[in-house]
Enzyme design. Structure first.
Site, short mmCIF file in Angstrom:
data_model
loop_
_atom_site.label_atom_id
_atom_site.label_comp_id
_atom_site.label_asym_id
_atom_site.label_seq_id
_atom_site.Cartn_x
_atom_site.Cartn_y
_atom_site.Cartn_z
N LYS A 30 1.69 -10.76 -6.13
CA LYS A 30 1.92 -11.01 -4.70
C LYS A 30 0.72 -11.74 -4.07
O LYS A 30 -0.39 -11.74 -4.63
CB LYS A 30 2.15 -9.67 -3.99
CG LYS A 30 3.41 -8.92 -4.45
CD LYS A 30 3.58 -7.63 -3.64
CE LYS A 30 4.88 -6.92 -4.00
NZ LYS A 30 5.10 -5.73 -3.14
N GLU A 60 16.78 -10.51 -11.50
CA GLU A 60 15.55 -11.05 -10.89
C GLU A 60 14.97 -12.20 -11.72
O GLU A 60 14.46 -13.17 -11.15
CB GLU A 60 14.53 -9.92 -10.71
CG GLU A 60 14.98 -8.90 -9.67
CD GLU A 60 14.02 -7.75 -9.46
OE1 GLU A 60 13.01 -7.64 -10.20
OE2 GLU A 60 14.26 -6.96 -8.53
N ASN A 115 0.43 -4.44 -1.92
CA ASN A 115 0.23 -3.62 -3.12
C ASN A 115 0.22 -4.43 -4.41
O ASN A 115 0.61 -3.93 -5.47
CB ASN A 115 1.25 -2.48 -3.15
CG ASN A 115 2.67 -2.99 -3.10
OD1 ASN A 115 2.91 -4.20 -3.15
ND2 ASN A 115 3.63 -2.08 -3.02
N TYR A 172 14.63 -8.66 -1.65
CA TYR A 172 14.44 -7.37 -0.98
C TYR A 172 15.66 -7.00 -0.16
O TYR A 172 15.54 -6.48 0.96
CB TYR A 172 13.17 -7.42 -0.12
CG TYR A 172 11.88 -7.37 -0.91
CD1 TYR A 172 11.71 -6.46 -1.97
CD2 TYR A 172 10.81 -8.19 -0.59
CE1 TYR A 172 10.51 -6.41 -2.68
CE2 TYR A 172 9.61 -8.14 -1.30
CZ TYR A 172 9.47 -7.24 -2.35
OH TYR A 172 8.29 -7.17 -3.06
N1 UDP Z 1 7.16 -1.85 1.46
C1 UDP Z 1 6.51 -1.72 2.69
N2 UDP Z 1 6.63 -0.54 3.37
C2 UDP Z 1 7.38 0.50 2.90
C3 UDP Z 1 8.05 0.35 1.67
C4 UDP Z 1 7.92 -0.83 0.98
O1 UDP Z 1 5.83 -2.65 3.13
O2 UDP Z 1 7.46 1.55 3.58
C5 UDP Z 1 7.03 -3.11 0.70
C6 UDP Z 1 6.02 -2.99 -0.44
O3 UDP Z 1 5.34 -4.24 -0.57
C7 UDP Z 1 6.93 -2.75 -1.63
C8 UDP Z 1 8.13 -3.61 -1.29
O4 UDP Z 1 8.28 -3.47 0.12
O5 UDP Z 1 6.31 -3.12 -2.86
C9 UDP Z 1 9.42 -3.22 -1.99
O6 UDP Z 1 9.69 -1.86 -1.73
P1 UDP Z 1 10.26 -0.90 -2.87
O7 UDP Z 1 10.69 0.36 -2.21
O8 UDP Z 1 11.28 -1.64 -3.69
O9 UDP Z 1 8.96 -0.56 -3.73
P2 UDP Z 1 8.44 -1.07 -5.17
O10 UDP Z 1 9.64 -1.20 -6.07
O11 UDP Z 1 7.73 -2.40 -4.95
O12 UDP Z 1 7.47 -0.01 -5.63
#
Ligand code: UDP
Ligand code: MG
Length: 153
Positions: free
Chosen positions: A9, A126, A112, A49
């Site tokens: 990212k 994806e 993250n 997303y």
């Molecule tokens: N994210 C955020 N706030 C939240 C949850 C998710 O900004 O409360 C962002 C974060 O960058 C995350 C991405 O949205 O990596 C996708 O969310 P997901 O729940 O799919 O988490 P991941 O699979 O990346 O762990």
């Protein structure tokens, strides 16, 4: 061999952590089948997303994902989707376990560092979203016999 889709990212690019994350991928023994830099836009982020478009943080998430280009990677390995999700760690860097990419390199719930596919089915979708078929290379690294026992692959 199973494949997964990884995005380094903008938070990774901006903090000069591309080499750190790719180093972990190489040291683990995962195969890099495809890799390129891409500038994301809102259209592809609304697909990628889709499960988050109605969340209040979605506009901020989009902005953070478009802040710089990302590095998209297609990785291969036995059980690579699960293995790499575990290497990635929990979504929030402040809660991710030490030893994971997010646990070691991030203090944020949104910035993250990395995206990793969560299931083999989503990984296929994806990979097709970010790579043309000819951008994913089917080759056998010379060290594969040192990474896996013969009956594991
Ligand atoms: N994210 C955020 N706030 C939240 C949850 C998710 O900004 O409360 C962002 C974060 O960058 C995350 C991405 O949205 O990596 C996708 O969310 P997901 O729940 O799919 O988490 P991941 O699979 O990346 O762990
Ligand atoms: Mg996710």
């Amino acid at each position: 061999m199973e494949k997964t889709l990884v995005l380094l990212k903008p938070s990774c690019i901006e903090r000069n952590l591309i080499g750190e994350v790719i180093g972990r991928i190489e040291r683990k023994g995962l195969i890099i089948r495809g890799m390129k830099m891409i500038q994301l836009d809102e259209k592809i982020l609304r697909e990628h997303y889709a499960h988050l478009v109605d969340k209040p943080f979605f506009p901020a998430l989009c902005a953070s994902m478009m802040a710089t280009p990302v590095v998209a990677m297609c990785l291969a390995g036995v059980d690579v989707v699960r293995v790499f999700r575990e290497m990635t760690g929990a979504t929030n860097g402040r809660k991710a376990a030490p030893g994971t990419i997010r646990g070691d390199l991030s203090m944020s719930g949104s910035l993250n560092i990395i995206h990793a596919s969560d299931t083999p089915e989503n990984a296929e979708i994806e990979i097709a979203r970010f790579f043309r078929p000819e951008e994913v290379f089917d080759y056998t690294p010379a060290n594969l016999k040192a990474v896996y026992e013969h009956d594991e692959i």
